[in-house]
Write an enzyme that holds these catalytic residues in place. Structure first.
Site, mmCIF file in Angstrom:
data_model
loop_
_atom_site.group_PDB
_atom_site.id
_atom_site.type_symbol
_atom_site.label_atom_id
_atom_site.label_comp_id
_atom_site.label_asym_id
_atom_site.label_seq_id
_atom_site.Cartn_x
_atom_site.Cartn_y
_atom_site.Cartn_z
ATOM 1 N N ASP A 213 0.823 -1.196 0.000
ATOM 2 C CA ASP A 213 0.000 0.000 0.000
ATOM 3 C C ASP A 213 0.870 1.264 0.000
ATOM 4 O OD1 ASP A 213 -2.711 1.010 0.205
ATOM 5 O OD2 ASP A 213 -2.004 1.840 2.118
ATOM 6 N N LYS B 145 1.464 4.352 -2.940
ATOM 7 C CA LYS B 145 1.456 5.800 -2.717
ATOM 8 C C LYS B 145 2.716 6.449 -3.275
ATOM 9 C CE LYS B 145 -1.435 5.222 1.342
ATOM 10 N NZ LYS B 145 -1.553 5.236 2.786
#
Ligand code: ADP
Ligand code: ASP
Ligand code: MG
Length: 835
Positions: free
Chosen positions: A693, A697
């Site tokens: 995750d 980003k």
């Protein structure tokens, strides 16, 4: 020769009692109960003499025209339809009258007997003569005025009946019916000598021609009758009673947000009427101007409302009073290089059309002089092309003019207001509003008076254009049509936030956010207006409509609403696949979903290209750091010409929390359990612990910097022990403590050096990207964050020695939704809302 109306002797009203002319439209007189209401309005106005001009009951003129058409085509249906019309009037008569019913019924029956004879004759002849058509069309006013006059007499009010065909003399000219004032005034004097009641009921719409035959003033002509009789009777004011509060800033059927215009000059009203504001007939202004009679437009259903005042010295603020559109037009273009520098071409176009009796709604010449286009009614398209072809035959044969073409499906939108002349920026605002709503302007014309700017556009976009321009001039709110996909925790929070502030945004920022579609993976909830956000969940669960993203986009991007936004709150890659198609339709896309920003480069490029090509916005601030302005800050740095050398940060709220708390005293696995219980982790904590995750980003930030980064380019250190990575979630949770020994070891070695552990993402300007656990000195900025804070540090040419830091809570549905909402407001602002 006819003298000007202004030279007529002061009319017939005694000076001490004001005389007001009232005109009631068909909708005000639609049935017996409405006729009673009209009578009440008039009776409640004490201390005035009244001239009351009436239209036919609504729909009756259309029916009469239809009857004449049927008869002339020998269609026997005319007979039954005529009986229906008679019944409608007799029914109203019965409901209105008791005592005088017999006389009035007799009168109506005579009129209808006469009408039937005439229709019968038409059906024998098999063709309608213009005289017969004019006669038949005007009978509705005779019926209606007869009923109203009889009702007043029934009530015991002294009332006279005036059939305008006796008094009003007109001749027909190119621009419509022109009054023979002298003749009409003389006839009125004669009539007045025989009548003296303080109230006169007059038939609107109809008149006599120079030969004494019945004629009309043209469709909707009763307003004109009102002003003509106002002038002939020397009225102090003319009140036009209709079914809306007054002149509105746009046609309320197309722009429901239209607002009342309290005052207009005659010229403004005339211009609005000419360009399609049906509320008043354009010729109405002429007798009023000549005598300086103020006109008031008022609502029969709200007699206490002041309405709109139309007068010579009316206020000229705001600069834009109204926006109108006329449709069923066609654009005729004369094109050719041979016109360049040849003076007088436009005049020749005008003259040729004028000779053919074709009126031109608008004419415009491109600055290149390569083409001249004029807009005429659709019905004249072919003839216009033909007469222009003839007029320029020589130039066409020599190739100086290449072609004369006609293109149907055109509307002209006009922005009207006297104050525009002294106000800079009006045209710019107009074109800006149109461009933002993706409306293509085909031709532009601005009258020399600057009282009107007109643009030709495609008819199918007319309603959308009207709304966009109406909002662009702050006459109504900027309306944004919104669709929300995947209302999980973030979507739910977003809908609640929109619900909480939408009223304030409407009031203070002129922004009307309408959530018109919500879809989860099963259902699709649609609303024409806006979904009630208080209980959307129940409505979504109850709807039988199946989820369908195509249909959602179709609905959100309504032709009549200027701006559309889809907010994707799902975490789905399949939804991201639709972005290019949505953006290409001009729908703006806002999302906290990382799939697009960190997914395959090919799709990312397609999304960017579609956004650029179709001037649609793609916003995803909430994908990194939830509500923190991380993407925006990076964008600002780049846009202002700074050079980003490195970006480093803690981009996971979960991992931030874990390492803020992990001091070696408690096993790491216990902290993971606690975080899970507090809702800080994904349902499967491996989604956080694996670092993917965070890597996503980082990819999003890298691409923002222009780096062609793929997820696979990021070196990720996963915290999930290799042996647990393939387990089911339950197995993994059971074996969580396997993480403890290695974690404790890392912590101890960091502590030995006076360092702390942090899970950090790093990216430099060359594209080297890493995500993993690092040791940092205890005085490092990353060592001092709290709870689930995210922190990002931008090292740039300008911020080299002392990097720019953005820090704050970076996780949770509330703050993530706020980030999405902020994007939505930024998009609204770019579309012209005053946020
Ligand atoms: P009447 O029967 O009273 O003559 P009309 O139907 O001719 O009434 O005109 C009133 C209607 O005009 C309104 O109901 C409204 O729908 C329409 N309209 C169009 N443009 C405007 C505008 N700018 N302001 C007010 N009404 C308008
Ligand atoms: N009854 C006529 C029409 O429908 C005139 C009017 O209502 O103004 O056109
Ligand atoms: Mg009307």
């Amino acid at each position: 020769m006819t003298t000007s109306i202004a030279d007529l002797p002061a009319g017939v009203a005694p000076a001490n009692v004001p005389l007001i002319a009232h005109k009631f439209g068909g909708s005000s007189l639609a049935d017996a109960s409405r006729i009673k209401r009209v009578a009440q309005i008039l009776r409640d106005r004490h201390g005035e003499r009244q001239v009351v001009v009436v239209s036919a009951m609504s729909g009756v003129t259309d029916t009469l025209i239809k009857l004449a058409g049927l008869a002339a085509r020998r269609d026997p249906a005319w007979s039954g339809a005529c009986l229906d019309l008679e019944r409608k009037h007799l029914e109203a008569c019965r409901l209105l009258l008791d005592g005088h019913q017999a006389t009035t019924v007799q009168r109506l029956e005579n009129e209808f007997a006469h009408l039937r004879d005439l229709l019968h004759a038409l059906s024998l002849l098999g063709s309608p003569s213009p005289e017969a058509m004019a006669y038949v069309q005007g009978l509705g006013e005779v019926f209606c005025a007869t009923l109203l006059a009889a009702y007043f007499n029934e009530l015991g009010d002294a009332t006279d009946f005036l059939d305008a065909r006796e008094v009003l003399v007109v001749r027909h000219e190119e621009l419509g019916a022109v009054v023979e004032w002298d003749d009409s005034a003389a006839r009125l004097r004669e009539w007045s000598a025989r009548h003296s009641a303080p109230r006169v009921i007059i038939t609107g719409f109809i008149a006599r021609d120079l030969e004494g035959r019945a004629t009309t003033l043209g469709r909707n002509g009763s307003d004109y009758s009102g002003a003509i009789f106002g002038a002939l009777f020397d009225a102090a004011e003319v009140h036009i009673w209709t079914d809306v509060d007054g002149v509105l800033s746009a046609d309320p059927r197309l722009v429901p947000e239209a607002v009342l215009v309290p005052e207009l000059t005659y010229a403004e009203a005339c211009e609005l009427a000419y360009f399609g504001a049906k509320v008043i007939h354009p010729q109405t202004m002429q007798p009023a101007i000549a005598r300086g009679i103020p006109l008031r437009i008022r609502n029969t259903f709200k007699p206490e409302h002041a309405g709109s005042l139309i007068a010579a010295n009316a206020a000229t603020t705001p600069p834009v009073k109204g926006i109108t559109a006329i449709g069923e037009l066609c654009m005729v273009s004369v094109e050719g290089a041979g016109m360049i520098g040849v003076p007088g071409t436009a005049e020749r176009v005008f003259a040729a059309l004028h000779r053919a009796g074709i009126s031109v709604v608008m004419i415009s010449q491109g600055s290149s002089e390569h083409s001249i286009c004029c807009v005429v009614e659709n019905q004249h398209a072919q003839r216009a092309v033909q007469v222009l072809g003839d007029a320029f035959a020589r130039e066409l044969s020599r190739g100086q003019i290449q072609r004369v073409t006609a293109e149907p499906g055109v509307s002209v939108l006009a922005v009207v207001g006297e104050g525009m002349a002294g106000t800079p920026g009006i045209a710019a605002r107009l074109f800006d509003s149109l461009a933002r709503a993706s409306i293509n302007v085909r031709a532009i014309a601005q009258g020399a008076s600057e009282r009107n700017i007109s643009v030709a556009i495609a008819s199918r976009q007319a309603a959308r254009a009207l709304r966009a321009v109406h909002a662009g001039f702050y006459l109504s709110a900027q309306t944004i049509s919104i669709g929300v996909v995947g209302p999980g925790q973030v979507g739910r929070a977003l809908l609640a936030q929109i619900d909480a502030v939408s009223e304030r945004l409407l009031r203070d920022a002129n922004l009307d956010l309408r959530v018109r579609a919500i879809s989860d993976s099963k259902h699709l909830l649609l609303a024409e207006g806006a979904i009630a956000l208080g209980d959307w969940k129940a409505a979504l669960d109850a709807t039988s409509e199946a989820a369908d993203l195509g249909r959602l986009a179709e609905h959100v991007d309504a032709e009549h609403l200027p701006h559309a936004v889809i907010v994707d709150c799902s975490a789905s890659s399949a939804v991201a696949d639709r972005y290019p198609e949505w953006l290409a339709r001009g729908i703006h896309v806002i999302t906290p979903n990382k799939q697009a920003g960190a997914g395959p480069m090919l799709r990312y490029r397609a999304i960017r290209a579609a956004a650029t090509a179709h001037d649609a916005r793609f916003r995803y601030e909430a994908t990194v750091g939830a509500g923190l302005p991380i993407v925006t800050t990076l964008r600002d740095l780049l846009d202002t010409g700074d050079e980003v050398l490195a970006v480093e940060g803690i981009l996971s709220g979960t991992l931030a929390w874990l390492f803020n708390r992990f001091d070696g005293r408690q096993p790491f696995s216990v902290l993971v359990e606690q975080a899970r219980a507090a809702g800080y982790t994904e349902p499967d904590p491996r989604d956080d612990l694996s670092g993917t995750d965070v890597a996503r980003k980082l990819v999003i930030l890298g691409r923002e910097m222009g780096l062609p980064l793929e997820l696979s380019d990021v070196k990720v250190e996963s915290l999930v022990p290799e042996e647990l990575s393939q387990d089911t979630r339950e197995q993994f949770l059971r074996h969580l403590s396997l993480m403890d020994p290695p974690m404790l070891l890392r912590h101890a070695s960091a502590r030995a050096r006076g360092h702390v552990l942090r899970y950090v993402a790093r990216l430099d300007h060359l594209g080297a990207a890493t995500v993993g656990l690092v040791e940092l000195p205890a005085d490092h900025a990353f060592a001092h964050i709290r709870l689930t804070d995210n922190i990002v540090q931008f090292t740039t040419r300008r911020y080299r020695d002392n990097p720019l830091v953005v820090q704050g809570p970076g996780a949770g549905p509330e703050v993530t939704a706020a980030g999405v909402f902020a994007d939505l407001l930024r998009v609204a602002q770019s579309l012209g809302a005053r946020v």
